[in-house]
Design a protein around this motif. Structure first.
Motif, mmCIF file in Angstrom:
data_model
loop_
_atom_site.group_PDB
_atom_site.id
_atom_site.type_symbol
_atom_site.label_atom_id
_atom_site.label_comp_id
_atom_site.label_asym_id
_atom_site.label_seq_id
_atom_site.Cartn_x
_atom_site.Cartn_y
_atom_site.Cartn_z
ATOM 1 N N SER B 183 0.780 -1.235 0.000
ATOM 2 C CA SER B 183 0.000 0.000 0.000
ATOM 3 C C SER B 183 0.813 1.288 0.000
ATOM 4 C CB SER B 183 -0.953 0.021 1.212
ATOM 5 O OG SER B 183 -1.846 -1.059 1.155
ATOM 6 N N MET B 185 1.466 5.039 -1.157
ATOM 7 C CA MET B 185 0.426 6.031 -1.472
ATOM 8 C C MET B 185 0.285 6.240 -2.977
ATOM 9 S SD MET B 185 -0.893 6.887 1.377
ATOM 10 C CE MET B 185 -1.824 8.311 0.866
ATOM 11 N N GLY B 186 1.388 6.174 -3.701
ATOM 12 C CA GLY B 186 1.336 6.410 -5.145
ATOM 13 C C GLY B 186 0.689 5.246 -5.868
ATOM 14 N N LEU B 187 -0.346 5.544 -6.640
ATOM 15 C CA LEU B 187 -0.969 4.490 -7.453
ATOM 16 C C LEU B 187 0.000 4.095 -8.553
ATOM 17 C CD1 LEU B 187 -4.528 6.075 -7.707
ATOM 18 C CD2 LEU B 187 -3.866 4.083 -6.326
ATOM 19 N N ARG B 267 -7.066 2.086 -6.480
ATOM 20 C CA ARG B 267 -6.616 1.579 -5.178
ATOM 21 C C ARG B 267 -7.020 0.118 -4.963
ATOM 22 N NH1 ARG B 267 -2.357 2.041 -2.428
ATOM 23 N NH2 ARG B 267 -2.435 4.243 -3.026
ATOM 24 N N THR B 640 -9.621 -1.671 0.259
ATOM 25 C CA THR B 640 -9.660 -0.225 -0.010
ATOM 26 C C THR B 640 -8.971 0.477 1.159
ATOM 27 O OG1 THR B 640 -11.665 0.344 1.231
ATOM 28 C CG2 THR B 640 -11.984 -0.506 -1.006
ATOM 29 N N PHE B 641 -8.676 1.754 0.991
ATOM 30 C CA PHE B 641 -8.069 2.504 2.092
ATOM 31 C C PHE B 641 -9.088 2.824 3.182
ATOM 32 C CE2 PHE B 641 -3.895 4.531 0.351
ATOM 33 C CZ PHE B 641 -3.291 3.304 0.464
#
Lengths: 162, 709
Positions: B183, B185-187, B267, B640-641
């Motif tokens: 995970s 942060m950058g997709l 995400r 998901t976040f």
């Protein structure tokens, strides 16, 4: 209205005021503010981390208040004053929060940083950065997987104290 | 000579990271920020089952949708060659090679359209029919294919079985860890463009040279005709160490359409497309004498792996080196499950091992009535337990003693449930950690110009660790110039070849290469007959030279194979205090002390940030993080976040981080990597603190409230 899987396009005309400039735009009505900023206005400093309002990477200011731009439709912002990370510096001089983030190493990969900085600027304006615990709590909508959290707190505290 | 530090040395100074100003201005470009002229947008079609076969794919509705330019599935995709094995022992299983579905979220197709919205809408119109079977998701499922000793690392010294039988005191415990998702942060993003036979790819990767070699092999072009660009990454934590199928699909679509194609993963797709820390189960058996000397360690581990996939996550690798113990046996298996392909996640293997080993030692300390710090000191490996060679550096003893001192460990009442603070039970626990040495060869090009400025170029990446900054700092130090006179270019495979940013291996390899380049440059400068105290700028000017360049190289693995030293990685000790609300089962970390031996530091500020990052990810691993699989579909149900919990700012207490130890005697700069060591001891320290607080031993991560109620 029933939902269908077909792409359905309804265009709207929006006047976006971003960082003091006015951008007339013709957009699909479902375009988020985040996508409008990045794709139409080419202001790519604001980042997409989840597209779901759960990470805060896309935080911008709308009329001075922090919002997640991925859960805001661009069409809702007609007439609002939007501030993004690109508009934070004053005549080329970085905002004190930006300076403090660099000094305290409040970032690593930098991807969440624009959102963190915008959130911090708003938090300071909200007057809710009196203690470290307050800062931690009110910055917890902004995820940082590199976990610069303690340094983010230190940076905000320094600006709050000055 | 103990150190080359001079009073003026720049090395170690806590200077601000040199890319910090760009990052706080939103001006550092990540792959998703790149748009190319004429670019089309892609979206993925993913499987909605986890096991079975594709029986039919109907592209027609998608192909007829507005703006759609291309729909590629295995029915119409061109063939590609297999990618090569990377130096990490992994390769990619190309999904389109057959009709099998191996996991939920497997890429079935890619849809390209004029806009991202059009591509995403059309991707939902691709109709897929399956012959579905129940997924195999559990390590204990008898249907799972089991591979014994997959990495050839099973080991044995002495006779662990006999020593266990004869031991005064034994511990026999089993520890499990749920799947964790990197995970960043950058997709993850790929922007691929074929420019007259040459492929240029902006790709989120920690390992650009591997992506280049893989795409060259798969698409049948020479490596020199593939350029991978990644100046800024958006985090990786290991997720960027493998080739992933979305990169190949985007590159393929760009070639079919002969125009640039951009794909940004969503995400939820990040949860099934870019790897994770595999779920694992370990049985740890310890035997000891009454006075706390370890006489046996028997370590048995099983970890999950994708089906048809192969990825080293060697949990047992560090076991034989951890303590001075004559009888050690390790056994490892992998179970192939219908899960998304696993990957490397921060301190892979080491995190798993130390949770089990350090928890078991805490159990042993309790049985023996010996203080946990003292128990570790009694079994301290003064020399390498296998080779008997002296360590190139090892300040683990200082980690333990300094940490105990800073934490105030000596005042601790060892009995569980002995301390309360209002409604909370308070507990204190500790653990130690090591992370094995790792490095790969590295090459840099160093130039100085008439203005006195230096340029360092290498094809490495800065994943947020501070590679730009420490490279500039070291170069400035070696050349006797200021940091702002050094420019560093990274993230481009057209630059000299560099290894991945991973395994805590880049800083040491890159630093050694920079030092080699500076020495070579120094020789060239010396031949210019410099005057005492003369600057590089003046020397070049006097000779009418615009610039002078030299190439530097390091091959630390080769050097490690011939040295008389046992080459050490970093060490750590972590002490944690938790508060547990017994009625609610909620655990909060109240304070945490970590002491780190990272060898010589390049930059005290970025070094500390690395340890903070590892520590906080460790808090998440201990208390929050676990991918939950839906038993029927195999979907990551919390993908998901909003649902996959990671530590947020309010989860992080005051952290006390200290560095100890001196320069490493093996590495030419004296440094050891810091990207991973910070996480390793955190979860066991917290689990041990939870036991101290509550009297309950939780052997299953994460320690969620249901396990304490």
């Amino acid at each position: 209205m029933s939902s269908t899987t077909a792409a359905r396009s309804t265009e709207v005309t929006v006047e976006l005021r971003v960082n003091g400039r006015t951008y007339p735009a013709r957009l699909d009505s479902t375009t988020t503010l985040l996508d409008a900023l990045r794709d139409e206005l080419h202001l790519t400093g604001t980042k997409k981390g989840c597209d779901q309002g759960a990470c805060g990477a896309c935080t911008v200011l709308r009329d001075g208040k922090r919002i997640v731009s991925c859960l805001t439709l661009a069409a809702q912002c007609d007439g609002s004053e939007i501030t993004t990370i690109e508009g934070l510096a004053d005549d080329g001089v970085p905002h004190p929060v930006q300076e403090a983030f660099v000094r305290h190493d409040a970032l690593q990969c930098g991807y969440c940083t624009a959102g963190q900085v915008m959130s911090a600027v708003a938090l300071l304006r909200e007057g809710r950065a009196h203690t470290d615990d307050e800062i931690r709590e009110f910055m917890s909508g902004n995820l940082c997987r590199c976990a610069a959290y303690p340094n983010i707190v230190a940076a905000i505290r320094e600006v709050a104290d000055s | 000579m103990t150190t080359t530090l001079t009073k003026q040395s720049l090395l170690g100074r806590p200077i601000d990271r040199i890319d910090g100003r760009r990052k706080v201005a939103g001006a550092a470009p990540y792959p998703s920020d790149f748009d190319l002229p004429g670019q089309a947008h892609a979206a993925l079609v993913s499987s909605t089952i986890a096991n079975g076969r594709i029986t039919r794919i109907d592209r027609s509705a998608a192909e007829a949708a507005p703006g759609v330019l291309l729909v590629l599935t295995r029915d119409n995709a061109p063939a590609v060659a297999d990618p090569p094995m990377s130096n990490l022992g992994s390769t990619m299983r190309w999904y389109f090679r057959d009709d099998r579905i191996l996991h939920y979220g497997q890429h079935i197709g890619i849809v390209v359209a004029g806009t991202r919205a059009q591509a995403q809408a059309a991707a939902r119109l691709v109709e897929v029919e399956y012959a579905a079977e129940e997924p195999v998701l559990d390590l204990d499922d008898p249907r799972a294919t089991i591979e014994e000793n997959p990495y050839g690392l099973d080991s044995s010294r002495g006779d662990a079985a006999a020593a266990l039988d004869a031991a005064d005191v034994t511990v026999d415990s089993t520890y499990t860890i749920g799947a964790e998702i990197n995970s960043p942060m950058g997709l993850f993003t790929t922007v691929a463009s074929w420019q007259g036979g040459r492929l240029v790819v902006h790709d989120t990767t920690q390992f650009p040279s591997m992506v280049r070699a893989s795409l060259a092999a798969m698409f049948g072009v020479p490596e020199r005709d593939v350029r991978v660009l990644i100046p800024f990454l958006g985090g990786g934590f290991g997720a960027g160490l493998r080739l992933w199928s979305h990169t190949v699909l985007t590159t393929m679509a760009a070639r079919e359409l002969d125009r640039p194609v951009k794909l940004v993963l969503t995400r939820p797709q990040m949860f099934s497309s870019t790897g994770h820390r595999a779920a694992s189960r370990q049985r740890m058996r310890l035997g000891a004498t009454q006075d706390g000397r370890l006489v046996a360690i028997d370590h048995d581990a099983v970890a999950a792996n994708g089906i048809g996939d192969m990825l080293p996550a060697p949990i047992e690798m560090g076991t034989p080196m951890a303590y001075a113990c004559d009888n050690v046996a390790t056994h490892e298996r992998r179970a192939h499950l219908n899960i998304a392909f696993t990957g490397f996640m921060r301190a892979p293997g080491s995190v798993e091992l130390h949770f089990a080993l350090e928890s078991a030692l805490d159990e042993l300390a309790g049985k023996l009535g010996i203080d946990p710090v003292e128990l570790r000191l009694r079994n301290y490996a003064e020399v390498h337990p296998e080779s008997g060679k002296p360590w190139s550096s090892k300040a683990l003893r200082e980690c333990l003693t300094v940490g105990a001192d800073r934490f105030g460990w000596s005042g601790r009442d060892p009995s569980p449930r002995s301390t309360r603070d209002g409604d909370l039970l308070v507990g204190q626990g500790m653990a130690e950690a090591s992370f094995d040495f790792y490095a790969q060869p590295c090459t840099v090009r160093l130039s100085v110009d008439r203005g006195g400025n230096a340029l360092v170029r290498t094809g490495a990446t800065d994943i947020g660790t501070g590679t730009y900054t420490i490279t500039a700092q070291l170069t400035a130090d070696l050349l006797g110039i200021e940091v702002d006179q050094v420019r560093v270019e990274l993230g481009d495979t057209d630059l000299p070849p560099a290894p991945q940013s991973g395994g805590s291996g880049l800083a040491g390899a890159l630093g050694a290469a920079v030092k080699d380049a500076a020495a070579a440059l120094g020789e060239r400068l010396a031949r210019l007959d410099g005057r005492p105290g003369e600057t590089i700028a003046s020397l070049l000017d006097r000779h009418g030279l615009d610039e002078l360049s030299a190439t530097g190289h390091s091959d630390l693995p080769a050097a490690a194979a011939t040295t008389d030293l046992a080459v050490a990685g970093p060490f750590a000790a972590t002490f944690a205090e938790v508060g547990v609300d017994e009625e609610l089962g909620v655990v909060r970390v109240r304070r945490l002390v970590s002491v780190i031996d990272g060898g010589r530091l390049y930059n005290e500020k970025t070094a500390r940030s690395q340890i903070i990052g590892g520590t906080v990810m460790g808090i998440g691993a201990a208390l929050l993080e676990e991918a939950a699989y839906d038993p029927h579909t195999g979907r990551v149900a919390n993908g998901t976040f909003g649902d996959y919990l990671m530590a947020v700012n309010a989860d992080v207490p005051d952290l006390d981080i200290t560095f100890v130890g001196g320069p490493d005697a093996f590495n030419p700069v004296g440094t050891k990597g810091l990207g991973e060591i910070g996480i390793v001891a955190v979860a066991p320290a917290i689990a041990n603190a939870v036991h101290h607080a509550t009297g309950r031993r939780i052997r299953d991560l994460p320690i969620t409230l249901d396990k304490l109620l």
